[in-house]
Design a protein around this motif. Sequence first.
Motif, short mmCIF file in Angstrom:
data_model
loop_
_atom_site.label_atom_id
_atom_site.label_comp_id
_atom_site.label_asym_id
_atom_site.label_seq_id
_atom_site.Cartn_x
_atom_site.Cartn_y
_atom_site.Cartn_z
N LEU A 168 0.83 -1.14 0.08
CA LEU A 168 0.04 0.00 0.03
C LEU A 168 0.82 1.22 -0.13
CD1 LEU A 168 -3.02 0.08 -0.14
CD2 LEU A 168 -3.00 0.77 2.52
N VAL A 169 1.96 1.20 0.84
CA VAL A 169 2.70 2.47 0.88
C VAL A 169 3.46 2.58 -0.39
CG1 VAL A 169 4.88 3.36 1.94
CG2 VAL A 169 3.50 2.00 3.22
N ARG A 170 4.06 1.62 -1.27
CA ARG A 170 4.61 1.48 -2.46
C ARG A 170 3.53 2.07 -3.33
NH1 ARG A 170 8.34 -1.65 -5.45
NH2 ARG A 170 9.33 -1.96 -3.46
N LEU A 171 2.38 1.74 -3.34
CA LEU A 171 1.22 2.20 -4.43
C LEU A 171 1.14 3.61 -4.14
CD1 LEU A 171 -0.65 1.67 -6.55
CD2 LEU A 171 -2.19 0.85 -5.03
N GLY A 172 1.10 4.20 -2.82
CA GLY A 172 0.75 5.45 -2.58
C GLY A 172 2.04 6.34 -3.12
N GLN A 173 3.29 5.79 -3.18
CA GLN A 173 4.30 6.52 -3.72
C GLN A 173 4.13 6.61 -5.10
OE1 GLN A 173 7.36 4.16 -2.09
NE2 GLN A 173 8.16 5.75 -0.52
N GLN A 174 3.79 5.69 -5.91
CA GLN A 174 3.58 5.70 -7.17
C GLN A 174 2.61 6.63 -7.88
OE1 GLN A 174 3.21 1.93 -9.16
NE2 GLN A 174 5.32 1.25 -8.59
N VAL A 175 1.35 6.64 -7.10
CA VAL A 175 0.28 7.32 -7.92
C VAL A 175 0.22 8.63 -7.12
CG1 VAL A 175 -1.09 5.35 -7.89
CG2 VAL A 175 -1.60 6.43 -5.95
N GLY A 176 1.09 8.93 -5.92
CA GLY A 176 0.88 10.22 -5.32
C GLY A 176 -0.35 10.37 -4.55
N GLY A 177 -0.79 9.42 -3.92
CA GLY A 177 -2.13 9.57 -3.21
C GLY A 177 -1.76 9.68 -1.72
#
Length: 394
Positions: free
Chosen positions: A285-294
């Motif tokens: 979830l943290v990695r995805l947050g970094q990718q999408v800037g969310g």
Amino acid sequence: MLDRVLRFFITLFLAIAGGALLDLASPLLTLYISTEILKMDMGAIKITMASLLCILLGAILGGLIGFFLSPYLIRRLKKFSIWVETQLGKMPIHDVIAGAIGLSIGLIIANLLGYSFAKIPVVGDYIPVIFSIVFGYLGIHVTIKKREELAGLFDFIPRFMKELSRAREAKNQADKTGGNQPVAGVPADGKAPAADKLYKLLDTSVIIDGRIADICDTGFIEGTLLIPVFVLEELQHIADSADVLKRTRGRRGLDILQRIRQGTKVKVEITNVDFDDIAEVDSKLVRLGQQVGGKIITNDFNLNKVAQLRGVPVLNINELSNAVKPVVIPGETMRVTVVKSGKEPGQGVAYLDDGTMIVIENGHRHMNETIQVEVTSALQTAAGRMIFAKPAHV
């Protein structure tokens, strides 16, 4: 066609090897068969007749052995290549890449060290081979085992490339608009980014908690709720658990998701993005947050801290709940029901409707009674709020 080429090279290799090996026996031939013909120098070739005969005989023998042995060797080679291909097919591509990089680094180090030890008498010729095997294996093993940590060292590269791409787009836009270059992070028209482009990522705990659905109904959440497929898989795994409590929580989470998708004012998207190299759902979830800037919406204290350390903004439901609770001041009175004993002797514990704990001094004697209490102090913590009170004098 490939079999013929392999058979030719195997035969050629064994012919050369056979000639080289029998050439070593040429001095013995001249020793036991002492004739002038065998000792005759071949002139331009610079070898004796005995050496030439040994090389020819060895090449013929080696070639015959290679010709008849090559079909067996080719079959073994094919089986070995199929086994290697099968093993590589089972490995994730990032493990293969990490292993190749580690092998290259290990062989480079082995070559540098082997050159330093190569001049040692007797064993010097074998040390580079040993170093290549040892450091090659260590390179593969270490890079595959530590691939996540090594990849973390280069997290800045995608961000740098993304910023570079944005800068180029901004420059092109400025050229098209006559040199009015926009400020970084603001569109060329000067307006703020559209709210529906701001992603909010939901984790498993906040979905099961259920309060997020009520918050979405109020309209306080802007943007798009992004639900990763690995969060759905974890919810399904919990809902299928043999434990009754876990199964109930998992099904509640699925019901909350269905409610959010059908009845709230917020747009919901499901993403199939997954990270096979990461095992933990929170880390994904943290990695995805970094990718999408969310931003991540959660009530998990540990995920909150980890995400903040990784530079991902977090919206904590518990902090929001504490912020909107009514403020109580010392001297205020309220009616509560004492439901259990406190940690200290004589204390009683009561709860407000929102779950706030009230510790009542000398409240144990009023167990299971509804009494009037006077607030003496209030303690606000990250985990929640606690109110201290004493029985009011009526």
